[in-house]
Design a protein around this motif. Structure first.
Motif, PDB file in Angstrom:
ATOM      1  N   GLU A 198       7.046   0.078  -8.400  1.00  0.00           N
ATOM      2  CA  GLU A 198       7.503  -0.894  -7.418  1.00  0.00           C
ATOM      3  C   GLU A 198       6.526  -2.023  -7.223  1.00  0.00           C
ATOM      4  O   GLU A 198       6.754  -3.225  -6.513  1.00  0.00           O
ATOM      5  CB  GLU A 198       7.713  -0.126  -5.991  1.00  0.00           C
ATOM      6  N   ARG A 199       5.221  -1.680  -7.187  1.00  0.00           N
ATOM      7  CA  ARG A 199       4.190  -2.734  -7.099  1.00  0.00           C
ATOM      8  C   ARG A 199       4.335  -3.872  -8.189  1.00  0.00           C
ATOM      9  O   ARG A 199       4.066  -4.931  -7.908  1.00  0.00           O
ATOM     10  CB  ARG A 199       2.613  -2.114  -7.149  1.00  0.00           C
ATOM     11  N   LEU A 200       4.396  -3.483  -9.377  1.00  0.00           N
ATOM     12  CA  LEU A 200       4.471  -4.434 -10.479  1.00  0.00           C
ATOM     13  C   LEU A 200       5.659  -5.361 -10.341  1.00  0.00           C
ATOM     14  O   LEU A 200       5.592  -6.500 -10.597  1.00  0.00           O
ATOM     15  CB  LEU A 200       4.150  -3.738 -11.899  1.00  0.00           C
ATOM     16  N   HIS A 201       6.681  -4.719  -9.893  1.00  0.00           N
ATOM     17  CA  HIS A 201       7.969  -5.462  -9.696  1.00  0.00           C
ATOM     18  C   HIS A 201       7.625  -6.583  -8.472  1.00  0.00           C
ATOM     19  O   HIS A 201       8.314  -7.512  -8.968  1.00  0.00           O
ATOM     20  CB  HIS A 201       9.135  -4.463  -9.385  1.00  0.00           C
ATOM     21  N   LEU A 202       7.263  -6.163  -7.505  1.00  0.00           N
ATOM     22  CA  LEU A 202       7.239  -7.197  -6.355  1.00  0.00           C
ATOM     23  C   LEU A 202       6.172  -8.190  -6.802  1.00  0.00           C
ATOM     24  O   LEU A 202       6.314  -9.254  -6.523  1.00  0.00           O
ATOM     25  CB  LEU A 202       6.540  -6.444  -5.177  1.00  0.00           C
ATOM     26  N   GLU A 203       4.995  -7.942  -7.615  1.00  0.00           N
ATOM     27  CA  GLU A 203       4.185  -9.094  -7.855  1.00  0.00           C
ATOM     28  C   GLU A 203       4.757  -9.935  -9.135  1.00  0.00           C
ATOM     29  O   GLU A 203       4.735 -11.272  -8.998  1.00  0.00           O
ATOM     30  CB  GLU A 203       2.937  -8.418  -8.602  1.00  0.00           C
ATOM     31  N   SER A 247       0.963  -1.215   0.078  1.00  0.00           N
ATOM     32  CA  SER A 247       0.141   0.037  -0.057  1.00  0.00           C
ATOM     33  C   SER A 247       0.732   1.336   0.003  1.00  0.00           C
ATOM     34  O   SER A 247       0.302   2.394  -0.375  1.00  0.00           O
ATOM     35  CB  SER A 247      -0.926  -0.048   1.042  1.00  0.00           C
ATOM     36  N   GLN A 248       2.304   1.015   0.317  1.00  0.00           N
ATOM     37  CA  GLN A 248       2.848   2.316   0.124  1.00  0.00           C
ATOM     38  C   GLN A 248       3.448   2.875  -0.919  1.00  0.00           C
ATOM     39  O   GLN A 248       3.821   3.867  -1.471  1.00  0.00           O
ATOM     40  CB  GLN A 248       4.318   2.086   1.080  1.00  0.00           C
ATOM     41  N   TYR A 249       3.054   1.841  -2.148  1.00  0.00           N
ATOM     42  CA  TYR A 249       3.283   2.164  -3.549  1.00  0.00           C
ATOM     43  C   TYR A 249       2.015   2.322  -4.353  1.00  0.00           C
ATOM     44  O   TYR A 249       0.915   1.888  -3.863  1.00  0.00           O
ATOM     45  CB  TYR A 249       3.777   0.998  -4.231  1.00  0.00           C
ATOM     46  N   GLU A 250       2.048   3.195  -5.420  1.00  0.00           N
ATOM     47  CA  GLU A 250       0.780   3.350  -6.243  1.00  0.00           C
ATOM     48  C   GLU A 250       0.395   2.300  -6.637  1.00  0.00           C
ATOM     49  O   GLU A 250       1.173   1.387  -7.201  1.00  0.00           O
ATOM     50  CB  GLU A 250       0.786   4.533  -7.263  1.00  0.00           C
ATOM     51  N   LEU A 309      -7.496  -5.929  -1.146  1.00  0.00           N
ATOM     52  CA  LEU A 309      -7.214  -6.138   0.622  1.00  0.00           C
ATOM     53  C   LEU A 309      -5.965  -4.983   0.694  1.00  0.00           C
ATOM     54  O   LEU A 309      -5.988  -4.586   2.011  1.00  0.00           O
ATOM     55  CB  LEU A 309      -6.768  -7.286   0.794  1.00  0.00           C
ATOM     56  N   ASP A 310      -5.218  -4.866  -0.141  1.00  0.00           N
ATOM     57  CA  ASP A 310      -3.998  -3.528   0.051  1.00  0.00           C
ATOM     58  C   ASP A 310      -4.462  -2.141  -0.498  1.00  0.00           C
ATOM     59  O   ASP A 310      -4.077  -1.431   0.061  1.00  0.00           O
ATOM     60  CB  ASP A 310      -2.894  -4.222  -0.851  1.00  0.00           C
ATOM     61  N   TYR A 311      -5.311  -2.345  -1.413  1.00  0.00           N
ATOM     62  CA  TYR A 311      -5.605  -1.084  -2.261  1.00  0.00           C
ATOM     63  C   TYR A 311      -7.118  -0.369  -1.950  1.00  0.00           C
ATOM     64  O   TYR A 311      -7.489   0.601  -2.205  1.00  0.00           O
ATOM     65  CB  TYR A 311      -5.320  -0.983  -3.521  1.00  0.00           C
ATOM     66  N   GLY A 312      -7.692  -1.392  -1.365  1.00  0.00           N
ATOM     67  CA  GLY A 312      -9.255  -1.165  -1.037  1.00  0.00           C
ATOM     68  C   GLY A 312     -10.256  -0.683  -2.222  1.00  0.00           C
ATOM     69  O   GLY A 312     -11.210  -0.189  -1.991  1.00  0.00           O
ATOM     70  N   MET A 313      -9.977  -1.399  -3.191  1.00  0.00           N
ATOM     71  CA  MET A 313     -10.726  -1.213  -4.358  1.00  0.00           C
ATOM     72  C   MET A 313     -12.126  -2.251  -4.380  1.00  0.00           C
ATOM     73  O   MET A 313     -12.012  -3.218  -3.611  1.00  0.00           O
ATOM     74  CB  MET A 313     -10.094  -1.794  -5.832  1.00  0.00           C
ATOM     75  N   ASP A 314     -13.305  -1.720  -4.899  1.00  0.00           N
ATOM     76  CA  ASP A 314     -14.361  -2.585  -4.959  1.00  0.00           C
ATOM     77  C   ASP A 314     -14.212  -3.790  -5.803  1.00  0.00           C
ATOM     78  O   ASP A 314     -13.414  -3.749  -6.711  1.00  0.00           O
ATOM     79  CB  ASP A 314     -15.636  -2.036  -5.189  1.00  0.00           C
TER      80      ASP A 314
END
Length: 528
Positions: free
Chosen positions: A285-290, A277-280, A447-452
């Motif tokens: 960064e988010r895409l790299h970790l996934e 959640s610290q990344y957009e 769960l990390d970004y709170g999207m519906d």
């Protein structure tokens, strides 16, 4: 809340039953079954049967099925493995003697015994409310009277036209004057309608024994297959114990191997050690970790997942915190890591659906023939035969090496999310190899970004596979450039990654919130 200035769709709300599938006719069928007194199991079977008619490139009665069923009230989640097995004569030495290094895709050798009809029958008899015969009537009607071909179905169908031309039955039944049906055209499958009617009247034995089974066996043996009537007659699905892990305070459940649900759980265990959640949401960064979590987890899949009846799979060890930490330590935020290329067959055709009924019973349900139109072989009785056998290895000593009566490593994986023992969301993401990564992307969106659920399904996707970071066109150029700088080979792709459905169950209010992937033709519908 979505931005109403831009194209998109809102999540669907309902106080009673809800269904989400990849095709409007299947979703409507599920809702009609619920309204006629059926439960979630009945609705899922009826919708799957319709999809076997109206999405023949993605699924069929000649394929396999997995399901997770969560009865209301917090009872144990029931998992059914309805994947078929190799013929009893499928000895590894037989293939090696013919100098095969892999199972040829568009041949009878790629056809494992279909498991879907037996799985449907078991679920119906054990947990359904309505008569078996009633569940197949919508599919029979559509196959017999015809159905309009929807845009995504037409798009996929056209990609496989040449494959279908190679088989006389496929060309006659599934092409129109040698071409794929166009969007909006009416298509009929009278042979399949007759087969479905036999199954409706005679039950699973009408498919696995008698004239239809003999027809499939004769057809396959004429093409060099090792299949026998005994292989079909002994086919049965197995109730198995789900495997699970915890992520952000929720329990994520999957079917155990031979499915690749374990891969999704390993990915989640790796990512649980990072604060995404610290990344957009669309950041490098988010895409790299996934991507790094996927590369590690898929390597585990390729070397470890097989039929647990014929191979030792250390599931507990692979899901342990210690193992997750070992994998997590291999990830560097400033660079991509080198990993070997996966040699598992690439494909992207499946259907996934989910249903929640008025009582709160929830089912996560998936059905597939593996590649588009499976093996490309269609029996004279209109059954598109799957290509799951191409997922076996022809390598002595490998856990996933072909063997008599063995199930191959399987890609289709239904998911279920629970909290405090209660089902919160049946969910799934289609797309063959993409499915574990797709499930993880959906869950982290939620769960990390709170999207519906709808926004989470809409969200652009990336997938590291085949030594490339494959980006949908919604991924920003800045993120692509950032991934390139980290050492990835980046590729924008023409075909989107998968498709998916999900239904969130608000345990406080009872409200159902459904979403359906815009990458397919489908929708979610609520009753009430």
């Amino acid at each position: 809340m979505r931005n109403f200035h831009f194209p998109g769709r809102s999540p669907v709300y309902g106080t009673q039953g809800m269904a989400a599938t990849s095709h409007p006719l299947a979703t409507l069928t599920a809702v009609e079954i619920l309204r006629s007194g059926g439960n979630a199991v009945d609705a899922a079977i009826a919708a799957s049967a319709v999809l076997c008619v109206v999405e023949p490139q993605s699924t069929g009665i000649g394929g396999d099925c997995f399901a997770l069923y969560a009865p209301a009230g917090g009872e144990a989640v029931i998992a059914l493995n309805g994947s078929g097995k190799a013929p009893a004569a499928a000895e590894l030495a037989w293939y090696q003697a013919k100098d095969m290094t892999e199972i040829p895709l568009n041949t009878a050798h790629a056809v494992t015994i279909p498991g879907a009809i037996d799985a449907w029958s078991q679920l119906s008899g054990d947990y359904g409310r309505l008569a078996w015969r009633k569940l197949l009537q919508p599919a029979i009607r559509l196959a017999e009277q015809g159905y309009p071909v929807y845009p995504r179905v037409a798009y996929d169908w056209a990609l496989h036209s040449e494959k279908l031309r190679q088989d006389e039955n496929a060309a006659r039944m599934l092409l129109i004057q040698g071409r794929a049906p166009r969007s909006g055209e009416l298509h009929r499958q009278p042979e399949l309608a007759a087969t479905l009617r036999t199954i409706a009247n005679q039950g699973r034995d009408g498919f696995y024994e008698g004239a239809i089974a003999a027809d499939m066996v004769d057809y396959l043996r004429q093409r060099g297959g090792l299949h026998t009537l005994e292989d079909f007659a002994r086919t049965h699905g197995d109730y198995v114990t789900p495997i699970s892990t915890s992520y952000r305070g929720y329990e994520v459940l999957e079917c155990p191997p031979n499915g690749q649900g374990l891969t999704a759980l390993v990915m989640l265990n790796i990512l649980s050690g990072f604060d995404l959640s610290q990344y957009e949401p669309l950041s490098t960064e988010r895409l790299h970790l996934e991507a790094e979590a996927a590369r590690l987890a898929y390597a585990v899949r390729d070397r470890a997942i097989a039929d647990p009846a014929q191979a030792e799979i250390p599931v507990e060890e692979l899901l342990s915190d210690d193992y997750a930490q070992q994998l997590r330590a291999k990830i560097h935020l400033d660079r991509a890591q080198p990993l070997s290329k996966s040699d598992f067959p690439t494909h992207a055709d499946t259907i996934y659906l989910c249903v929640v009924d008025a009582d709160g019973d929830a089912i996560s349900f998936i059905n597939s023939t593996f590649h588009g139109f499976g093996s490309g072989l269609v029996s004279p009785t209109g059954v598109v035969l799957q290509s799951r056998g191409s997922g076996f290895r022809l390598e002595a000593g490998h856990p996933n090496a072909i063997a008599p009566g063995k199930r191959p490593l399987h890609t289709i994986i239904p998911g279920m999310l629970r909290q405090k023992g209660q089902a919160v969301m049946p969910f799934g993401v289609m797309g063959g190899n993409y499915q574990p990564a797709g499930q993880v992307h959906l869950l982290t969106n939620l769960l990390d970004y709170g999207m519906d659920v709808q926004t989470a399904l809409d969200h652009p996707r990336a997938f590291y596979y085949d030594n490339r970071c494959q980006l949908e066109q919604g991924i920003p150029q800045a993120a692509a450039e950032g991934l390139t700088a980290l050492g990835y080979q980046v590729q924008y792709i023409s075909h989107p990654h998968g498709g998916g459905q999900a239904i969130w169950i608000d345990q406080q209010t009872g409200m159902r919130v459904g979403g359906s992937d815009p990458r397919k033709d489908g929708c979610a519908l609520g009753d009430g």
